[in-house]
Design a protein around this motif. Structure first.
Motif, short mmCIF file in Angstrom:
data_model
loop_
_atom_site.label_atom_id
_atom_site.label_comp_id
_atom_site.label_asym_id
_atom_site.label_seq_id
_atom_site.Cartn_x
_atom_site.Cartn_y
_atom_site.Cartn_z
N UNK A 250 0.80 -1.23 0.00
CA UNK A 250 0.00 0.00 0.00
C UNK A 250 0.83 1.28 0.00
N UNK A 251 2.13 1.16 0.23
CA UNK A 251 3.01 2.33 0.10
C UNK A 251 2.92 2.92 -1.30
N UNK A 252 2.65 2.06 -2.28
CA UNK A 252 2.50 2.50 -3.67
C UNK A 252 1.42 3.57 -3.77
N UNK A 253 0.39 3.45 -2.96
CA UNK A 253 -0.77 4.37 -3.00
C UNK A 253 -0.81 5.25 -1.76
N UNK A 254 0.34 5.64 -1.25
CA UNK A 254 0.38 6.39 0.01
C UNK A 254 -0.37 7.72 -0.06
N UNK A 255 -0.30 8.40 -1.19
CA UNK A 255 -1.03 9.68 -1.30
C UNK A 255 -2.54 9.44 -1.33
N UNK A 256 -2.94 8.43 -2.07
CA UNK A 256 -4.37 8.09 -2.13
C UNK A 256 -4.88 7.66 -0.75
N UNK A 257 -4.06 6.89 -0.04
CA UNK A 257 -4.45 6.43 1.30
C UNK A 257 -4.60 7.60 2.26
N UNK A 258 -3.73 8.59 2.12
CA UNK A 258 -3.81 9.76 2.99
C UNK A 258 -5.11 10.53 2.76
#
Length: 254
Positions: free
Chosen positions: A10-18
């Protein structure tokens, strides 16, 4: 069919997760990923996260936890991981101030301790490599070899990152063969074939993805985990391209 499930780091989508962690997990599930490797929980309590991933049909493949947290708060970490149904914890990164030769030798004891405590609770502990662990030590072995060879194989496993191995000229297939049975997790990552060696979507670069996929069953890999540290397009588009590649290769298990 290579019967090994596919997860996403999920680090790949860190901005989306934020922006919206739950919505991002929904998109990952919609693309067909079977599990997720966490790199933070964005304030979500364990019981709520468990409900979300169960509802989406996702499994917790593993969690990346900073080394300092593992050394200082292991009991709390184990409790959270058990609550979300995760049985694998990964040390994801070694800070620059802990990369001298004597640091690696001290790290052996630390990894053994963490791994032993995890094993008592039914959790597998893994060490994830980058390129800096491939530097040679005075013993004539790389730091990564030293860590894996000197720690207890029952307590400390490996999450091999095939991008970083390839970047320093190593063959990831040979590493999987050498540490057969000790690599339950493998990071699937590709690399551009130009001088920049940038992170790339699976099947678009020069990493031997096919060789790694074929070697997986013989090395007892339990999860292949897609990760793309950085992307030149939308990360969501990148992870969709990567899973489409795996679907074409008939890699996804049922």
């Amino acid at each position: 069919m290579i019967n090994i499930p596919i997860g996403l780091q999920m680090f790949t989508l860190r901005n989306e997760c934020s922006n919206d962690f739950v919505e991002t997990l929904e998109k990952v599930a919609e693309l067909g990923y079977q599990g997720v490797e966490f790199a933070g929980y964005y304030g979500l309590p364990a019981n709520e996260l468990k409900k979300v991933i169960d509802h989406l049909g996702l499994k917790a493949t593993s969690s990346h936890i900073p080394l300092s947290s593992l050394e200082e708060n292991l009991r709390e970490i184990i409790t959270y991981e058990q609550a979300i149904g995760n049985d694998k914890i990964v040390c994801p990164f070694l800070p620059p101030e802990r990369r001298k030769e004597e640091d690696y030798l001290h790290l052996i004891n630390s990894l053994n301790h963490i791994g032993q405590e995890c094993q008592k609770e039914g959790i597998t502990f893994c060490y994830h490599n980058h390129d800096f662990e491939l530097q040679l030590l005075s013993n004539g072995r790389t730091a990564l070899e030293t860590l894996l060879d000197e720690t207890n194989p029952e307590w400390v496993k490996a999450e091999l990152d095939i991008y970083w191995l390839t970047k320093v000229g190593e063959d990831p297939v040979k590493w999987l063969q050498r540490y057969k049975g000790r690599t339950p997790l493998v990071h699937l990552k590709d690399m551009t074939t130009d001088g920049e060696q940038f992170f790339a979507e699976l099947g678009t670069g020069g990493v031997d993805i096919d060789g790694v996929l074929k070697q997986g069953p013989a090395s007892n890999v339990e999860w292949f985990i897609v990760e793309q540290d950085r992307s030149r397009r939308s990360p969501l588009e990148s992870i969709e391209m990567s899973i489409q590649y795996l679907k074409k290769k008939s890699v996804l298990s049922s």
